[in-house]
Enzyme design. Structure first.
Site, PDB file in Angstrom:
ATOM      1  CB  SER A  17      -0.890   0.020   1.248  1.00 25.28           C
ATOM      2  OG  SER A  17      -1.543   1.270   1.391  1.00 25.28           O
TER       3      SER A  17
ATOM      4  CE1 TYR B 262      -4.283  -2.377   4.654  1.00 27.27           C
ATOM      5  CE2 TYR B 262      -3.437  -0.217   4.057  1.00 27.27           C
ATOM      6  CZ  TYR B 262      -3.925  -1.453   3.687  1.00 27.27           C
ATOM      7  OH  TYR B 262      -4.047  -1.762   2.359  1.00 27.27           O
TER       8      TYR B 262
END
Length: 264
Positions: A142, A155
């Site tokens: 990501s 995350y």
């Protein structure tokens, strides 16, 4: 000009394949001629994907947090279909909260899938690929791994760990002819993204606009290209990195985010 499919004869294994980016990766690899073992904890979802894709795709239920299950799944895939040429780590979860409110269980769950899962799958594949002197491993990470995000510490940290792990693995496997790269998407039209919008004031329309335009209050830039990625945008980047066109690319982190991070 050759009409042969680019990945014809290749054997691939993809995690997190039931929907979103994982499903798109399975579809593009199969379209390019690979035989794909599509894995996910969602048995019904991954079986439905296999039905849609036809006989190039086989469904397998797999929890990447279980190291023994991963080892068995990789062994079975090779026993049934042949040596793996391609492995793509897509499985991931998001538990969002400010750090002071983040529960231990949520932190652990995010790392169990996003980091430990990448380790389990990559290790099982790497052992076999190194012996054969070929192969390609891609981890879908990501852009949050490279720039701070409010409410996304677990995350972002888990994805940053997965990126650096994949680069270290690539360094170790380079002498064996195995390439390891990461693809780091920005905001993408997946169930995960839509769930975030549903929890925000104003719903999807407001959330989508905020992502594209950016939000100074949360120190978040917008998306210069003015659009949110489709899963296929990410899948195409993965397909390139596992192909022979990328034969001299390893230890690379390819951002596919419309310029959102300004490559910070």
């Amino acid at each position: 000009m050759s009409t042969e499919l680019e990945l014809a004869g290749r054997i691939a294994l993809v995690t997190g394949a039931a929907r979103g980016i994982g499903a798109a990766v399975v579809e593009v690899l199969a379209e390019q001629g690979a035989r794909v073992v599509a894995t996910d904890t969602d048995e019904a979802g991954v079986k439905a994907l296999a039905v849609r894709c036809g006989n190039r795709v086989t469904a397998h239920t797999l929890d990447v947090t279980d190291a023994d299950a991963v080892e068995n799944a990789v062994a079975e895939a090779e026993r049934t279909h042949g040596p793996l040429d391609i492995v793509v780590n897509v499985a991931g979860i998001l538990r969002g909260a400010a750090v002071v409110d983040l529960e231990d269980a949520d932190w652990a769950a995010v790392f169990a899938v996003n980091t430990n899962g990448v380790f389990h799958v990559s290790r099982a594949a790497a052992r076999r690929m190194a012996e054969r002197g070929r192969g390609s491993i891609v981890t879908v990470a990501s852009n949050a791994a490279g720039i701070p995000r409010s409410g996304m510490a677990a995350y972002a940290a888990s994805k940053a760990a997965a990126v650096m792990f994949t680069k270290c693995l690539g360094l170790e496997l380079a002498p064996h002819g195995v390439r390891c790269n990461t693809v780091s998407p920005g905001s993408t039209l997946t169930d995960m993204q839509r769930a975030m919008w549903e929890r925000s004031p104003g719903g999807e329309a407001t959330g989508r606009r905020a992502v594209i335009e950016g939000d100074l209050a949360s120190y978040r830039t917008g998306i210069p290209l003015g659009r949110i990625a489709e899963p296929s945008d990410i899948a195409d980047a993965v397909a390139f990195l596992v192909s022979d066109r990328a034969r001299h690319i390893t230890l690379h982190d390819l951002y596919v985010d419309g310029g959102a991070t300004l490559r910070a």
